[in-house]
Design a protein around this motif. Structure first.
Motif, short mmCIF file in Angstrom:
data_model
loop_
_atom_site.label_atom_id
_atom_site.label_comp_id
_atom_site.label_asym_id
_atom_site.label_seq_id
_atom_site.Cartn_x
_atom_site.Cartn_y
_atom_site.Cartn_z
N LEU A 43 -75.47 -51.90 1.64
CA LEU A 43 -75.89 -51.20 0.42
C LEU A 43 -77.15 -50.37 0.67
O LEU A 43 -77.27 -49.25 0.16
CB LEU A 43 -76.12 -52.19 -0.71
CG LEU A 43 -74.86 -52.75 -1.34
CD1 LEU A 43 -75.19 -53.96 -2.22
CD2 LEU A 43 -74.12 -51.69 -2.12
N ALA A 44 -78.07 -50.89 1.47
CA ALA A 44 -79.29 -50.15 1.78
C ALA A 44 -78.94 -48.84 2.49
O ALA A 44 -79.53 -47.79 2.21
CB ALA A 44 -80.22 -51.00 2.64
N MET A 45 -77.97 -48.88 3.41
CA MET A 45 -77.55 -47.66 4.10
C MET A 45 -76.94 -46.67 3.11
O MET A 45 -77.20 -45.47 3.18
CB MET A 45 -76.57 -48.00 5.22
CG MET A 45 -77.22 -48.68 6.40
SD MET A 45 -76.11 -48.91 7.80
CE MET A 45 -75.39 -50.49 7.42
N PHE A 54 -86.98 -42.11 -1.57
CA PHE A 54 -87.35 -43.48 -1.92
C PHE A 54 -86.68 -44.44 -0.94
O PHE A 54 -85.51 -44.28 -0.63
CB PHE A 54 -86.87 -43.83 -3.34
CG PHE A 54 -87.45 -42.94 -4.40
CD1 PHE A 54 -88.72 -43.18 -4.90
CD2 PHE A 54 -86.72 -41.87 -4.90
CE1 PHE A 54 -89.25 -42.35 -5.88
CE2 PHE A 54 -87.24 -41.05 -5.88
CZ PHE A 54 -88.51 -41.29 -6.38
N PRO A 55 -87.41 -45.45 -0.50
CA PRO A 55 -86.77 -46.47 0.35
C PRO A 55 -85.65 -47.17 -0.41
O PRO A 55 -85.68 -47.27 -1.64
CB PRO A 55 -87.90 -47.45 0.66
CG PRO A 55 -89.17 -46.75 0.29
CD PRO A 55 -88.82 -45.72 -0.74
N SER A 56 -84.67 -47.65 0.32
CA SER A 56 -83.52 -48.29 -0.32
C SER A 56 -83.93 -49.51 -1.15
O SER A 56 -83.27 -49.85 -2.12
CB SER A 56 -82.47 -48.68 0.72
OG SER A 56 -83.04 -49.52 1.70
N ALA A 57 -85.03 -50.14 -0.79
CA ALA A 57 -85.49 -51.31 -1.56
C ALA A 57 -85.83 -50.94 -3.00
O ALA A 57 -85.80 -51.81 -3.89
CB ALA A 57 -86.71 -51.93 -0.87
N THR A 115 -70.44 -58.11 -8.78
CA THR A 115 -71.06 -57.11 -9.63
C THR A 115 -72.35 -56.69 -8.94
O THR A 115 -73.11 -57.55 -8.47
CB THR A 115 -71.38 -57.70 -11.02
OG1 THR A 115 -70.17 -58.18 -11.61
CG2 THR A 115 -72.02 -56.68 -11.92
N LEU A 116 -72.59 -55.39 -8.86
CA LEU A 116 -73.83 -54.88 -8.27
C LEU A 116 -74.75 -54.43 -9.39
O LEU A 116 -74.39 -53.57 -10.20
CB LEU A 116 -73.53 -53.70 -7.33
CG LEU A 116 -74.74 -52.97 -6.75
CD1 LEU A 116 -75.61 -53.91 -5.92
CD2 LEU A 116 -74.29 -51.78 -5.93
N ILE A 117 -75.92 -55.01 -9.41
CA ILE A 117 -76.92 -54.66 -10.42
C ILE A 117 -78.05 -53.95 -9.67
O ILE A 117 -78.58 -54.48 -8.69
CB ILE A 117 -77.46 -55.92 -11.13
CG1 ILE A 117 -76.28 -56.67 -11.79
CG2 ILE A 117 -78.53 -55.56 -12.15
CD1 ILE A 117 -76.56 -58.12 -12.06
N THR A 118 -78.38 -52.73 -10.12
CA THR A 118 -79.45 -51.96 -9.48
C THR A 118 -80.34 -51.33 -10.54
O THR A 118 -79.97 -51.23 -11.71
CB THR A 118 -78.89 -50.82 -8.59
OG1 THR A 118 -78.09 -49.96 -9.39
CG2 THR A 118 -78.10 -51.34 -7.42
N SER A 119 -81.50 -50.90 -10.10
CA SER A 119 -82.42 -50.10 -10.91
C SER A 119 -82.71 -48.83 -10.11
O SER A 119 -83.70 -48.77 -9.39
CB SER A 119 -83.72 -50.87 -11.17
OG SER A 119 -83.46 -52.05 -11.87
N PRO A 120 -81.83 -47.85 -10.20
CA PRO A 120 -81.97 -46.64 -9.37
C PRO A 120 -83.30 -45.92 -9.61
O PRO A 120 -83.72 -45.75 -10.75
CB PRO A 120 -80.80 -45.76 -9.81
CG PRO A 120 -79.83 -46.70 -10.44
CD PRO A 120 -80.65 -47.78 -11.06
N PRO A 121 -83.95 -45.49 -8.52
CA PRO A 121 -85.20 -44.74 -8.66
C PRO A 121 -84.96 -43.25 -8.90
O PRO A 121 -85.90 -42.48 -9.02
CB PRO A 121 -85.87 -44.96 -7.30
CG PRO A 121 -84.73 -45.10 -6.35
CD PRO A 121 -83.64 -45.81 -7.13
N VAL A 122 -83.70 -42.85 -8.95
CA VAL A 122 -83.32 -41.45 -9.18
C VAL A 122 -82.24 -41.42 -10.26
O VAL A 122 -81.64 -42.44 -10.59
CB VAL A 122 -82.77 -40.79 -7.89
CG1 VAL A 122 -83.85 -40.68 -6.84
CG2 VAL A 122 -81.56 -41.53 -7.35
N TRP A 123 -81.97 -40.22 -10.79
CA TRP A 123 -80.89 -40.06 -11.78
C TRP A 123 -79.58 -40.52 -11.16
O TRP A 123 -79.21 -40.10 -10.08
CB TRP A 123 -80.80 -38.61 -12.21
CG TRP A 123 -79.63 -38.36 -13.10
CD1 TRP A 123 -78.46 -37.74 -12.74
CD2 TRP A 123 -79.47 -38.75 -14.45
NE1 TRP A 123 -77.60 -37.70 -13.81
CE2 TRP A 123 -78.19 -38.33 -14.88
CE3 TRP A 123 -80.27 -39.42 -15.36
CZ2 TRP A 123 -77.71 -38.55 -16.16
CZ3 TRP A 123 -79.78 -39.64 -16.64
CH2 TRP A 123 -78.53 -39.20 -17.02
#
Length: 147
Positions: A43-45, A54-57, A115-123
């Motif tokens: 997922l980081a890749m 932004f770093p993948s983290a 389920t993948l839960i993320t907080s995207p740093p971009v739109w």
């Protein structure tokens, strides 16, 4: 691109077009994630490929195990979200879901769903929902969003 992911993406985009309304666009796709030692690394890749600012983290990914049944119920909500789609005959909806399930099972074989839960740093869409599938043939990201 992975032929199975490409096939499912085409299927999903066709259904997504039927959901498009004047004020928003649906975006549905499947991609095969890069092979790595863990799902989070894969997922980081993927997240790094979206933006190099932004770093993948910064996506803060979390995976929560779910069943294929929950995945398919969510898929049905996205596939038939637009009010016009509610007028489709039940048999047509079931046929669409059955064909998708057949193609999914061909792609994944025996698989685990998350389920993948993320907080995207971009739109990343007005609303989005994602899943990761860990299958005997690879890892796949399934994305649903509206813009």
């Amino acid at each position: 691109m992975d032929k199975y992911a490409e096939r499912l993406t085409g299927f999903m985009r066709a259904v997504g077009c039927m959901n498009d309304a004047a004020n928003r666009i649906s975006d549905y796709f499947v991609i095969k994630l890069e092979e790595s030692d863990s799902m989070l690394t894969s997922l980081a890749m993927y997240h790094s490929s979206i933006t190099d600012k932004f770093p993948s983290a910064y996506w803060h990914p979390q995976l929560k195990a779910c069943s294929q049944k929950i995945f398919m119920e969510t898929l049905a909500l996205w596939f038939f979200e637009h009010e016009e789609m509610q007028f489709l005959p039940s048999s047509l909806k079931q046929n669409l879901l059955a064909n998708f399930t057949d193609a999914l099972n061909e792609m994944t074989g025996i698989a685990e769903f998350f389920t993948l839960i993320t907080s995207p740093p971009v739109w990343y869409g007005s609303l989005h929902e994602e899943f990761v599938i860990e299958a005997q043939y690879g890892r796949y990201l399934v994305h649903f969003s509206i813009h």
